[in-house]
Design a protein around this motif. Structure first.
Motif, PDB file in Angstrom:
ATOM      1  N   SER A  88       0.860  -1.215   0.067  1.00  0.00           N
ATOM      2  CA  SER A  88       0.027  -0.055   0.107  1.00  0.00           C
ATOM      3  C   SER A  88       0.741   1.088   0.045  1.00  0.00           C
ATOM      4  O   SER A  88       2.074   1.045   0.284  1.00  0.00           O
ATOM      5  CB  SER A  88      -0.779  -0.102   1.294  1.00  0.00           C
ATOM      6  N   LEU A  90       0.941   3.558   2.177  1.00  0.00           N
ATOM      7  CA  LEU A  90       1.370   3.542   3.528  1.00  0.00           C
ATOM      8  C   LEU A  90       2.596   2.837   3.750  1.00  0.00           C
ATOM      9  O   LEU A  90       3.702   3.282   4.535  1.00  0.00           O
ATOM     10  CB  LEU A  90       0.341   3.441   4.570  1.00  0.00           C
ATOM     11  N   GLY A  91       2.585   1.551   3.287  1.00  0.00           N
ATOM     12  CA  GLY A  91       3.853   0.644   3.364  1.00  0.00           C
ATOM     13  C   GLY A  91       5.144   1.334   2.687  1.00  0.00           C
ATOM     14  O   GLY A  91       6.101   1.176   3.099  1.00  0.00           O
ATOM     15  N   PHE A 149       1.621  -1.951   7.991  1.00  0.00           N
ATOM     16  CA  PHE A 149       0.921  -1.646   6.682  1.00  0.00           C
ATOM     17  C   PHE A 149       1.527  -2.677   5.707  1.00  0.00           C
ATOM     18  O   PHE A 149       1.311  -2.364   4.330  1.00  0.00           O
ATOM     19  CB  PHE A 149       1.160  -0.279   6.257  1.00  0.00           C
TER      20      PHE A 149
END
Length: 157
Positions: A88, A90-91, A149
């Motif tokens: 994602s 966020l990752g 995440f």
């Protein structure tokens, strides 16, 4: 990948600018301490030659360069992971924070021989003896974000 690279670059630049401003411009390396909002925020110069909280700091130049190599190797490993695994945003952002912070501290070890730590925060009767920096915050946030995440999402059945 762009998110990771941009987050790493921004983190690295903010970290290095904050250290330059505090250590060089405000001359914290000579003054030692500047009360900003005591006891909540104090700039307290600490040269960290070891790992977290100065652990393993008495092992000289070999360990200094070992930390630099480790930071670069971990950063490269995370970049490879980001490129290979679907993540994602966020990752990817978390990976960039960790990489930028790790490389910021590695540059300190090359330039100063130690990591420039200067942020000290205490509160509520607790006097914190340790200092840290922006890179440390980003490394922690990035590692925590990677835990939260990334990885497979398992269906709950």
């Amino acid at each position: 990948m762009r998110i990771t690279a941009l987050a790493a670059l921004i983190t690295f630049v903010i970290d290095q600018l904050s250290k330059w401003a505090v250590v060089q411009v405000m001359d914290l390396k000579t003054v030692g301490q500047i009360d900003v909002l005591p006891p909540y925020l104090v700039f307290h110069m600490a040269w960290n030659r070891g790992a977290n909280f100065g652990l393993l700091s008495g092992h000289g130049d070999l360990l200094r360069w070992g930390w630099v190599v480790l930071a670069v190797a971990i950063s490269a490993g995370i970049l490879i992971w980001v490129r290979r695994e679907p993540m994602s945003w966020l990752g990817k952002l978390s990976a960039g924070l960790l990489i930028g912070g790790a490389l910021g501290n590695a540059v300190d070890r090359i330039a100063y021989g130690a990591v420039a730590d200067f942020l000290n925060m205490s509160c509520c009767g607790f006097s914190n003896p340790y200092s840290f920096n922006i890179a440390d915050i980003m490394i922690f946030a990035g590692a925590f974000g990677l835990i939260l995440f990334t990885g497979e999402r398992k269906n709950r059945a």
